[in-house]
Enzyme design. Structure first.
Site, PDB file in Angstrom:
ATOM      1  N   SER A  83       0.907  -1.173  -0.050  1.00 39.62           N
ATOM      2  CA  SER A  83      -0.177   0.248   0.088  1.00 39.62           C
ATOM      3  C   SER A  83       0.943   1.154   0.100  1.00 39.62           C
ATOM      4  CB  SER A  83      -0.858  -0.086   1.158  1.00 39.62           C
ATOM      5  OG  SER A  83      -0.300   0.025   2.556  1.00 39.62           O
ATOM      6  N   GLU A 113      -1.680  11.725  -9.822  1.00 38.26           N
ATOM      7  CA  GLU A 113      -2.882  11.055 -10.378  1.00 38.26           C
ATOM      8  C   GLU A 113      -3.757  10.904  -9.412  1.00 38.26           C
ATOM      9  OE1 GLU A 113      -1.519   6.473 -10.562  1.00 38.26           O
ATOM     10  OE2 GLU A 113      -0.480   7.997 -12.009  1.00 38.26           O
ATOM     11  N   LYS A 115      -6.377   9.372  -6.665  1.00 35.06           N
ATOM     12  CA  LYS A 115      -6.360   8.247  -5.826  1.00 35.06           C
ATOM     13  C   LYS A 115      -7.892   7.747  -5.722  1.00 35.06           C
ATOM     14  CE  LYS A 115      -4.562   6.194  -1.447  1.00 35.06           C
ATOM     15  NZ  LYS A 115      -5.947   5.430  -1.143  1.00 35.06           N
ATOM     16  N   ASP A 117     -11.168   5.430  -4.712  1.00 37.01           N
ATOM     17  CA  ASP A 117     -11.369   4.725  -3.670  1.00 37.01           C
ATOM     18  C   ASP A 117     -12.494   3.610  -3.803  1.00 37.01           C
ATOM     19  OD1 ASP A 117     -11.801   4.307  -0.920  1.00 37.01           O
ATOM     20  OD2 ASP A 117     -13.132   5.728  -0.698  1.00 37.01           O
ATOM     21  N   ARG A 136      -6.404  -7.792  -4.134  1.00 41.64           N
ATOM     22  CA  ARG A 136      -5.166  -7.546  -3.145  1.00 41.64           C
ATOM     23  C   ARG A 136      -4.919  -8.474  -1.944  1.00 41.64           C
ATOM     24  NH1 ARG A 136      -2.117  -2.598  -0.089  1.00 41.64           N
ATOM     25  NH2 ARG A 136      -2.477  -3.951   1.851  1.00 41.64           N
ATOM     26  N   TYR A 225      -1.119   1.157 -12.846  1.00 33.19           N
ATOM     27  CA  TYR A 225       0.405   0.615 -12.707  1.00 33.19           C
ATOM     28  C   TYR A 225       0.566  -0.584 -13.532  1.00 33.19           C
ATOM     29  CZ  TYR A 225       4.252  -0.432  -9.442  1.00 33.19           C
ATOM     30  OH  TYR A 225       5.420  -0.908  -8.891  1.00 33.19           O
ATOM     31  N   LYS A 287       3.892  10.170  -7.618  1.00 33.98           N
ATOM     32  CA  LYS A 287       4.789   9.195  -7.878  1.00 33.98           C
ATOM     33  C   LYS A 287       6.000   9.665  -8.653  1.00 33.98           C
ATOM     34  CE  LYS A 287       1.184   5.564  -8.655  1.00 33.98           C
ATOM     35  NZ  LYS A 287       0.293   4.809  -9.585  1.00 33.98           N
ATOM     36  N   LYS A 311      -3.956  12.470   1.123  1.00 25.15           N
ATOM     37  CA  LYS A 311      -5.700  12.383   1.355  1.00 25.15           C
ATOM     38  C   LYS A 311      -6.278  13.621   1.626  1.00 25.15           C
ATOM     39  CE  LYS A 311      -6.767   8.438   3.193  1.00 25.15           C
ATOM     40  NZ  LYS A 311      -7.324   7.073   2.911  1.00 25.15           N
ATOM     41  N   CYS A 405     -43.231   2.143  17.989  1.00 28.21           N
ATOM     42  CA  CYS A 405     -43.474   2.651  16.476  1.00 28.21           C
ATOM     43  C   CYS A 405     -44.041   4.020  16.349  1.00 28.21           C
ATOM     44  CB  CYS A 405     -44.229   1.772  15.750  1.00 28.21           C
ATOM     45  SG  CYS A 405     -44.387   2.121  14.203  1.00 28.21           S
ATOM     46  N   CYS A 408     -47.491   3.525  14.621  1.00 30.74           N
ATOM     47  CA  CYS A 408     -48.820   3.123  14.919  1.00 30.74           C
ATOM     48  C   CYS A 408     -48.589   2.552  16.419  1.00 30.74           C
ATOM     49  CB  CYS A 408     -48.717   1.609  14.182  1.00 30.74           C
ATOM     50  SG  CYS A 408     -47.681   0.581  14.296  1.00 30.74           S
ATOM     51  N   CYS A 423     -40.714  -2.642  13.504  1.00 33.49           N
ATOM     52  CA  CYS A 423     -42.135  -2.648  14.005  1.00 33.49           C
ATOM     53  C   CYS A 423     -42.840  -3.968  13.280  1.00 33.49           C
ATOM     54  CB  CYS A 423     -42.908  -1.351  13.505  1.00 33.49           C
ATOM     55  SG  CYS A 423     -44.733  -1.364  13.607  1.00 33.49           S
ATOM     56  N   CYS A 429     -49.546  -1.253  10.079  1.00 36.05           N
ATOM     57  CA  CYS A 429     -48.819  -0.037  10.498  1.00 36.05           C
ATOM     58  C   CYS A 429     -48.795   0.798   9.107  1.00 36.05           C
ATOM     59  CB  CYS A 429     -47.482  -0.439  10.724  1.00 36.05           C
ATOM     60  SG  CYS A 429     -46.230   1.146  10.922  1.00 36.05           S
TER      61      CYS A 429
HETATM   62  S1  IVH Z   1      -0.242   3.050  -6.834  1.00 34.02           S
HETATM   63  C1  IVH Z   1       2.873   0.265  -4.659  1.00 34.02           C
HETATM   64  N1  IVH Z   1      -2.283   4.707  -7.700  1.00 34.02           N
HETATM   65  O1  IVH Z   1      -4.588   2.897  -2.978  1.00 34.02           O
HETATM   66  C2  IVH Z   1       1.813   1.355  -5.005  1.00 34.02           C
HETATM   67  N2  IVH Z   1      -2.635   3.172  -6.009  1.00 34.02           N
HETATM   68  O2  IVH Z   1      -2.836   2.638  -0.259  1.00 34.02           O
HETATM   69  C3  IVH Z   1       0.699   0.819  -5.827  1.00 34.02           C
HETATM   70  N3  IVH Z   1      -5.021   3.621  -5.220  1.00 34.02           N
HETATM   71  O3  IVH Z   1      -3.898  -0.411  -2.793  1.00 34.02           O
HETATM   72  C4  IVH Z   1      -0.461   1.638  -5.597  1.00 34.02           C
HETATM   73  N4  IVH Z   1      -5.570   5.007  -6.664  1.00 34.02           N
HETATM   74  O4  IVH Z   1      -5.798   0.303  -3.960  1.00 34.02           O
HETATM   75  C5  IVH Z   1      -1.915   3.686  -7.059  1.00 34.02           C
HETATM   76  N5  IVH Z   1      -3.745   6.260  -8.579  1.00 34.02           N
HETATM   77  C6  IVH Z   1      -3.317   5.110  -7.749  1.00 34.02           C
HETATM   78  C7  IVH Z   1      -4.437   4.554  -6.981  1.00 34.02           C
HETATM   79  C8  IVH Z   1      -3.912   3.711  -6.050  1.00 34.02           C
HETATM   80  C9  IVH Z   1      -6.139   4.328  -5.483  1.00 34.02           C
HETATM   81  C10 IVH Z   1      -5.185   2.572  -3.934  1.00 34.02           C
HETATM   82  C11 IVH Z   1      -4.638   1.037  -4.096  1.00 34.02           C
HETATM   83  C12 IVH Z   1      -3.789   0.706  -3.085  1.00 34.02           C
HETATM   84  C13 IVH Z   1      -3.936   1.952  -2.084  1.00 34.02           C
HETATM   85  C14 IVH Z   1      -2.730   2.422  -1.558  1.00 34.02           C
END
Ligand code: IVH
Length: 667
Positions: A83, A113, A115, A117, A136, A225, A287, A311, A405, A408, A423, A429
């Site tokens: 992660s 880029e 992130k 969710d 994962r 990736y 990155k 974040k 309730c 009712c 209920c 009701c």
């Molecule tokens: S790169 C070695 N790029 O975030 C790093 N991760 O906390 C590989 N995620 O498990 C991850 N958007 O599920 C990367 N643009 C993005 C991402 C991303 C979401 C998630 C991914 C990862 C977690 C890392």
């Protein structure tokens, strides 16, 4: 059509359909209409059934999923799935940049880029074909969810252009907000707890045993990736551009940044703009672009030294809790809602926040008049995250969940293992009665045209209907004269009620509104048990014997039928001529001599056409299958049978028989 013609038409259709999937789901730019697409798809399905020797696990027809339950195998990751370390401030991003520069003397660029969710996924491609999709898991090994991932239309099953022979690509599987909202509405309809956010919904969907249900959920995926030994570039963003050429969906918002200032600009821009995206994001990933420098920096035990996640802060405000009100749903579930002093949050005025259930109130330790913090994060619906204890009045009372309730006055009940209070007054009701009526008439249930929630409310107020069977006793004179209802509308409603008597049993069963009996469950029950009598008298064991039916659903059914009021309701609906059994016609010559046998036919036959042979197998209770597996019982071989099919059957020791042998089997 002969075999050669079929082969080339199949190849043409597969290519065209994949191209159209790519245009629609990856490029957001469809170039043909749905009707033409569906026509091509059914032509392909027809040809693949007729010529099973051309089966291909990566054909666009495989995207519809299968009804068979699957177990997920655990698979080791080739490259560990780590992660990212999280940061919340620009200072921390600056420290990351300083650390990185200490670790290498070279100059480098960053890529920023979004992130996403959702649920991370690793896809393996060999010779341009998707061969494996793994979650994962614990980072070392994950679940093989290939069958489910194949149903995601934005994931290419077959690549285009100049791709490496073997590589892995990782990304995020997401459920778009719009689909998430629809899904939760459906879940609430059948009394299932809604998913808290799109990520949970995506994750739950990906782990479903039935891939045809996954296909209906419309998941999406962004890839971010690329990993492998022989990749065409050193730069991460350049590799992503390549991947986009191969057919993957890559975010168009990824951007190269030369320095911290450009990174901060990206962070500021997307902190605002992400709210317009159709999918959930919770930050930005920064990155180092060059793979060579990434390798130089390497990894700590948990995360790469060459990347970091920033974040987004969920927007949060404080306001006052003025009261808690309670809503009663169709199934009787009682949901507490916080009434707040109106406050501006992320562009909208928030007056209410859901409190979900009693446990949420307890864990927040909410007191009347508390100052509370309200957040709007990935959850979309605002929620109370904590209480500002400094502002609490010493004499304030904790919030007590109601015992009766609000509609009712019945005493509420909470069953073991459930988080909601219910209920129990199902038939007395008002919100439960109206909710059941609305569900019954809805499009996916009985589909009664001309009736909507307002008319239901009106008919209920006037005491013309109190349960679903009352609908079928309505007369023209009951309807005409009601607010805004003329002759014409009344006739339309009555006609539509009449037509609904032809609605198939599986939808009637769904329309009854039995808790946990959604569309899919109703279908399975109707197809397996065939009639309401058999469902009514079935034991828990018999019910759980039906595919997809677990003990929770089985108990709900048994309890529903144990209630005499429900039995009387079904009897009335029966006398009103609604369908309570599956239509089954006993065909001439029907036997079950081939029952339980999976049979594949291949090649051409002298005395009988392939279609007739297939119909013959079905008539005798057998199942026609299109691909050979260890579970296949017979291969019926004709002229010109495909050599690979023959070889596979021999390898798996599957008996190869002639059409005459097959006829013998049924004598
Ligand atoms: S790169 C070695 N790029 O975030 C790093 N991760 O906390 C590989 N995620 O498990 C991850 N958007 O599920 C990367 N643009 C993005 C991402 C991303 C979401 C998630 C991914 C990862 C977690 C890392």
């Amino acid at each position: 059509m002969n075999q050669n013609e079929a082969a080339s038409q199949i190849a043409h259709l597969r290519e065209e359909l994949e191209k159209q999937n790519h245009n629609y789901y990856v490029l957001n730019n469809p170039t043909i209409d749905d009707f033409t697409f569906d026509q091509m798809l059914s032509e392909l399905i027809g040809l693949e059934t007729e010529f099973p020797e051309f089966f291909d696990a990566n054909s666009p027809t495989q995207r519809v999923g299968s009804d068979h339950n699957q177990d997920f195998k655990q698979v080791a990751h080739k490259y560990q799935m780590l992660s990212l370390s999280n940061t919340y401030t620009e200072e921390e991003v600056q420290e990351f940049d300083q650390r990185a520069h200490k670790l290498t003397d070279e100059n480098f660029e960053y890529v920023c880029e979004l992130k996403f969710d959702g649920v991370s996924i690793s896809l393996t491609y060999e010779k341009g074909l998707l061969v494996k999709a793994v979650t994962r898991g614990d980072g070392e090994k994950g679940d093989d969810v290939t069958a489910n991932v194949k149903t995601i239309k934005s994931i290419p099953l077959r690549l285009k252009g100049d791709y490496p022979d073997e590589f892995e690509i990782r990304g995020e599987i997401l459920l778009p907000f719009s689909i998430f909202e629809m899904l939760n509405r459906d879940r609430e309809e059948i009394g299932e707890q809604p998913f808290a956010n799109p990520r949970n919904a995506a994750s739950g969907t990906l782990k479903m045993q039935n891939s045809s249900v996954v296909a209906s959920r419309k998941l999406d995926a962004y890839l971010y990736y690329v990993l492998g030994d022989n990749l065409p570039d050193d730069g991460h963003i350049e590799l992503l551009h390549h991947a986009s050429q191969w057919g993957f969906k890559i975010s168009e918002h990824t951007r190269k940044c030369k320095n911290l200032q450009e990174i901060f600009d990206f962070l500021h821009e997307w902190n605002i703009k992400r709210k317009e995206l159709p999918v959930a994001t919770d930050g930005v990933v920064i990155k180092i672009n060059s793979s060579r420098i990434q390798q130089e920096l390497g990894f700590t035990a948990k995360s790469p030294r060459w990347a970091i996640a920033y974040k987004f802060k969920a927007e949060r405000v404080s306001t006052t809790l003025n009261s808690v009100s309670y809503q009663v749903g169709r199934t009787g579930a009682v949901t507490p809602v916080a009434n707040l002093t109106p406050v501006l949050l992320a562009g909208t005025v928030v007056k209410r926040a859901t409190l979900h259930n009693e446990d949420v109130i307890k864990s927040l330790d909410l007191h009347m008049g508390d100052t509370v913090f309200v957040e709007k994060g990935g959850e979309i619906i605002p929620k109370i995250v904590s209480v500002d204890l400094t502002g609490r009045h010493p004499m304030s009372e904790p919030i007590q969940f109601i015992e009766r309730c609000p509609e009712c006055n019945s005493l509420l009940i909470r069953q073991d293992g459930e988080s909601a209070w219910y209920c129990p007054n199902e038939t007395g009701c008002p919100p439960q009665i109206k909710g059941k009526l609305e569900h019954f008439i809805s499009r996916k249930a009985m589909n009664i045209d001309g009736l909507g929630s307002e008319t239901i409310e009106l008919l209920f107020q006037k005491k013309l209907i109190n349960d679903i069977a009352d609908l079928y006793d309505l007369k023209q004179s009951d309807l005409v004269g009601l607010d805004r209802l003329g002759e014409k509308s009344a006739t339309r409603i009555l006609d539509s009620l009449e037509t609904s008597k032809q609605v198939p049993f599986e939808r009637v069963l769904f329309a009854l509104g039995i808790r946990y009996v959604g569309e899919t469950v109703a279908k399975k029950l109707a197809r397996d048990l065939k009639s309401i009598e058999r469902i009514e008298t079935a034991s828990i064991e018999e019910l759980t014997g039906v595919e997809e039916i677990g003990s929770k659903i089985a108990e709900s059914l048994v309890n529903w039928f144990a209630d005499d009021r429900n039995k009387r309701l079904v009897d009335r609906l029966k006398s009103q001529n609604l369908r309570f059994e599956m239509k089954s016609e006993q065909k001439e010559g029907q036997t079950d001599k081939l029952k339980g046998l999976s049979i594949i036919i291949s090649g051409t036959f002298e005395k009988i056409s392939r279609d007739d042979l297939k119909a013959f197998i079905e008539l005798n209770g057998g199942k026609n299958v299109t691909s050979i597996s260890a579970k296949t019982n017979y291969l019926v071989a004709g002229e010109n049978i495909g050599p690979s099919k023959l070889e596979k059957a021999q390898k798996l020791k599957i008996p190869i028989i002639s059409e005459d042998d097959l006829l013998q089997l049924t004598n």
